[in-house]
Write an enzyme that holds these catalytic residues in place. Sequence first.
Site, PDB file in Angstrom:
ATOM      1  N   HIS A 157       0.741  -1.299   0.066  1.00 42.83           N
ATOM      2  CA  HIS A 157      -0.015  -0.027   0.033  1.00 42.83           C
ATOM      3  C   HIS A 157       0.790   1.293  -0.110  1.00 42.83           C
ATOM      4  CE1 HIS A 157      -3.268  -2.663   1.336  1.00 42.83           C
ATOM      5  NE2 HIS A 157      -2.306  -3.265   1.993  1.00 42.83           N
ATOM      6  N   SER A 278      14.291  21.922 -16.149  1.00 43.16           N
ATOM      7  CA  SER A 278      13.310  23.020 -16.281  1.00 43.16           C
ATOM      8  C   SER A 278      13.585  24.250 -16.890  1.00 43.16           C
ATOM      9  CB  SER A 278      12.142  23.084 -15.100  1.00 43.16           C
ATOM     10  OG  SER A 278      11.463  24.192 -15.141  1.00 43.16           O
ATOM     11  N   LYS A 284      15.413  22.000 -10.814  1.00 47.25           N
ATOM     12  CA  LYS A 284      14.815  20.846 -11.288  1.00 47.25           C
ATOM     13  C   LYS A 284      15.694  19.773 -11.974  1.00 47.25           C
ATOM     14  CE  LYS A 284      10.916  19.753 -11.086  1.00 47.25           C
ATOM     15  NZ  LYS A 284       9.786  20.091 -11.633  1.00 47.25           N
ATOM     16  N   GLU A 291       9.689   8.500 -17.133  1.00 41.63           N
ATOM     17  CA  GLU A 291       8.474   9.003 -17.309  1.00 41.63           C
ATOM     18  C   GLU A 291       7.933   8.658 -18.402  1.00 41.63           C
ATOM     19  OE1 GLU A 291       7.517  13.292 -15.479  1.00 41.63           O
ATOM     20  OE2 GLU A 291       9.682  13.075 -15.775  1.00 41.63           O
TER      21      GLU A 291
END
Length: 462
Positions: A157, A278, A284, A291
Amino acid sequence: MSEKPWGGRFESPTNEFVEAFNASIDVDARMYGEDIAGSRAHARMLCQQGILSSEDLDAILRGLDQVSAEIERGDLEFTIALEDVHMNIESRLTAIIGDAGKRLHTARSRNDQVATDTRLYLRTRTDTMIAYIRKLQGVLVTLAEEHAATIMPGFTHLQTAQPVTLGHHLLAYVEMFERDAGRFLDARKRMNQCPLGSAALAGTTFAIDRNMTAAELGFDAPTRNSLDGVSDRDFIIELLAAASVCAVHLSRLAEELILWMSAQFHFIDLPDAFCTGSSIMPQKKNPDMPELVRGKAGRIIGGLVAMLITVKGLPLAYNKDMQEDKTAIFDAFDNLQGSLRVFGDMLPGMRVNVEALHQAASSGFATATDLADALVRAGVPFRDAHEIVGKSVGYCIKADIELHQMDAAACQQIDPRLTAEMVGALSVEACVAARNHIGGTAPDQVMAQVALWKTALENNHA
Ligand code: ARG
């Protein structure tokens, strides 16, 4: 008009947009090598059977060599007016060698031709895919060896459950990829039957030798039913299914890498060469590759669904709908292969924050189950032990300490059966070391599995 190999019965030319819409050359041009190999085998067989003269065969083989060289040099410009790779090649061959080129299509149809080419092409691509899976498995096994004793929190979980070793965690993916390779191998076995000779749908009136062409093209046998031979696309569906499951596995690994690289987890850092920044937020460093790989699963599964729906309800035998098969499978294979490749190249450069992993495993009461097990060993029924440890966790949360920091007085207050020795013996190292059986997370077990995997991967199978 006269340019179309099938133009004989037509009185007016193809609508200009239809010509482009109908063409598949942009997609199937990549099968030119397989198309030429199929034509060579077919021509040799026709000659052996006395259907084609040896002069014509010589001309065809020479001509095909030239067409192949022209394509490889980039000198042959394919045209949508000739629809697909089959007619583009045949037309160029005929331009070079004349009438012999026109005889090549005897006892053959584009329907068995495309079915043969696609199988040949995907057979090679499947072998390459399996090689990429093996390579990624090898990378994961090397990492697992390095981190056989690196302790991290195991989650259920996404809540801290029990400590595990990073090596064990990585080997879970090696298992998944092994089954993926197995699915590709299994599909490959079933698809390796040669449809050539099925002709348009019913076979041909010529005395062809289908065993000869099947053997020459490396197939196990000719397909047994011509209608099935030209209309079966389940080999593509199976490959898309295998690709989809593999993409799903990659997406799970991708998701973990993304989580682990976040500032909140801080478990790993991925190499700069595989990340981007970024344009507005200077701090970043984004895990774009995981991804993107996670995202690729969507289109690969989309390809599977598209093909299932395309074939659903199609009457026998060939229908033009089937031309859509190549778009789906080529896209899926390109993207899956790219995903496997990028992970195989990226993961060796992954930096593991061993301290952060240990720290995370040491908080969140990951040793609670082991404390309950200690009580059970002292004769406490498991349900009571569960209750006692539950209370202990409640106590520790209030006192802002970990289980192993509880003193004797606290233990006695919770339950006289709970001792300071029991809590004192708790450590994440002891937790993982104790799970020392087949499939367990103990470093010894990880090393044993690593040894097995190394041998298996060296032999290129498991
Ligand atoms: N380009 C076609 C395909 O990919 C080849 C087969 C065409 N056959 C036909 N009878 N139109 O499916």
